[in-house]
Design an enzyme around this catalytic site. Structure first.
Site, PDB file in Angstrom:
ATOM      1  N   HIS A   1       0.832  -1.206   0.000  1.00 58.04           N
ATOM      2  CA  HIS A   1       0.000   0.000   0.000  1.00 58.04           C
ATOM      3  C   HIS A   1       0.882   1.278   0.000  1.00 58.04           C
ATOM      4  CE1 HIS A   1      -3.520  -2.465   0.982  1.00 58.04           C
ATOM      5  NE2 HIS A   1      -2.897  -2.950   2.024  1.00 58.04           N
TER       6      HIS A   1
HETATM    7  O1  RIB Z   1      -5.035   0.694   4.492  1.00 55.57           O
HETATM    8  C1  RIB Z   1      -3.638   0.586   4.360  1.00 55.57           C
HETATM    9  C2  RIB Z   1      -2.959   1.643   5.154  1.00 55.57           C
HETATM   10  O2  RIB Z   1      -3.251   1.457   6.539  1.00 55.57           O
HETATM   11  C3  RIB Z   1      -1.423   1.591   5.062  1.00 55.57           C
HETATM   12  O3  RIB Z   1      -0.923   2.886   5.200  1.00 55.57           O
HETATM   13  C4  RIB Z   1      -1.036   0.763   6.242  1.00 55.57           C
HETATM   14  O4  RIB Z   1       0.280   1.095   6.728  1.00 55.57           O
HETATM   15  C5  RIB Z   1      -2.059   1.172   7.251  1.00 55.57           C
HETATM   16  O5  RIB Z   1      -1.586   2.366   7.861  1.00 55.57           O
END
Ligand code: RIB
Ligand code: CA
Length: 320
Positions: free
Chosen positions: A251
């Site tokens: 992500h």
């Molecule tokens: O939904 C994914 C996000 O939430 C990413 O930034 C992960 O590190 C969590 O913070």
């Protein structure tokens, strides 16, 4: 867009991978890394940022500054089940055969300047040149906007890992973690007039790194790949348990990659708002990517990804 960057992060596991990618990318000048509560308590986040920087070869380290320890309004909610109690996949508990910690507590000190002031001062110093890449809840960003909206409009843009537009959420059927953790902050950012790019679950769930790939590079002895293997072991197990896949979603590294090469993604203009009051829908990014009838666009939303090009970039920069 390449150039000067501040990375705002709630260093968890994929945040750590994003830090490695950012630091290993010559297109980006990392002015600072700022910490915010989210995946893990702020104290752990700050330690995790510094431990991750220690994994890299010595050299110019960016300023590291502490930000907000709690959301604007909502209660704190961590993601220990995904990122571990230490927020870094429990690597702080790893010891070698002599019982010595493999990843010891860092020696670099945090900046005495609060993250919010550092962001504002950096925006002043580099008018229209500074990109803020936000890969955690938007609490620090919102506090900076609340403190001085005009100075924050001196930012070139904010790239946000967050939201779920034409896909389901990951903390509720409709909400993604970063937005859900502080929806009030996210709405302040949406109303700020600063150019915004959302890198939502719609594309980050395509950014899948296979555990076999991690193991192959770790087997070749790269210290960075070994750290990636160590800190993602629990994160991969979560994906295996919940998604039946042997790997993990990148992500946060994707948000950094968009700052490096915006041609990796397709973006569409949209009006984006955030549900802050709904019992079932709190933290939902509310937007219609198919129609401009709901208001002037305040953001560009990434809707497609060149997956192979991104994974290749990540492997070359972080694992090799
Ligand atoms: O939904 C994914 C996000 O939430 C990413 O930034 C992960 O590190 C969590 O913070
Ligand atoms: Ca994060």
């Amino acid at each position: 867009m390449p150039g000067r960057v501040i990375l705002d992060t709630d260093t968890g596991v994929d945040d750590a991978l994003a830090i490695l990618l950012a630091m290993r990318s010559p297109e980006l000048g990392i002015d600072a890394i700022t910490g915010v509560c989210g995946n893990t308590p702020l104290d752990h986040c700050m330690r995790n940022i510094l431990i991750t920087l220690d994994v890299l070869d010595a050299g110019q380290k960016p300023v590291v500054a502490r930000g907000e320890a709690r959301p604007l309004v909502r209660e704190l909610s961590f993601a220990g089940d995904i990122h571990g109690d230490d927020g870094l996949g429990e690597v702080t508990r790893l010891v070698d055969s002599e019982g010595t910690r493999v990843y010891p507590d860092p020696v670099q000190l945090e900046s005495p300047i609060h993250a919010v002031d550092l962001i504002l001062e950096s925006a002043d110093r580099h008018p229209d040149e500074l990109t803020l890449v936000a890969v955690g809840p938007l609490t620090n960003v919102a506090r900076a906007i609340m403190k001085d909206p005009e100075r924050m409009r001196g930012l070139r843009e904010i790239i946000i890992m967050g939201g779920a537009f034409e896909t389901g959420g990951n903390v509720s059927p409709v909400a993604e973690f970063n937005i859900h953790a502080d929806p009030h902050a996210a709405q302040i950012v949406c109303d700020s007039g600063i150019p915004l790019v959302f890198v939502p679950l719609d594309v980050t769930r395509q950014a899948f790194l296979d555990a076999g790939t991690i193991g192959r590079y770790a087997g070749e002895g790269s210290a960075r790949a070994t750290f990636v293997r160590d800190c993602t072991a629990r994160y991969v197990a979560f994906h295996r348990r919940n998604r039946g896949v042997n790997g993990c979603f990148l992500h946060d590294p994707l948000a950094v990659a968009v700052a490096i090469r915006e041609d990796l993604v397709t973006k569409v203009p949209a009006r984006v708002d955030v549900e802050t009051a709904g019992d079932l829908t709190s933290g939902m990014t509310v937007s219609d990517l198919r129609s401009a009838r709901w208001g002037e666009p305040n953001a560009r939303v990434c809707t497609a990804l060149d997956v192979q090009a991104f994974i290749r970039l990540f492997e070359e920069r972080v694992l090799a």
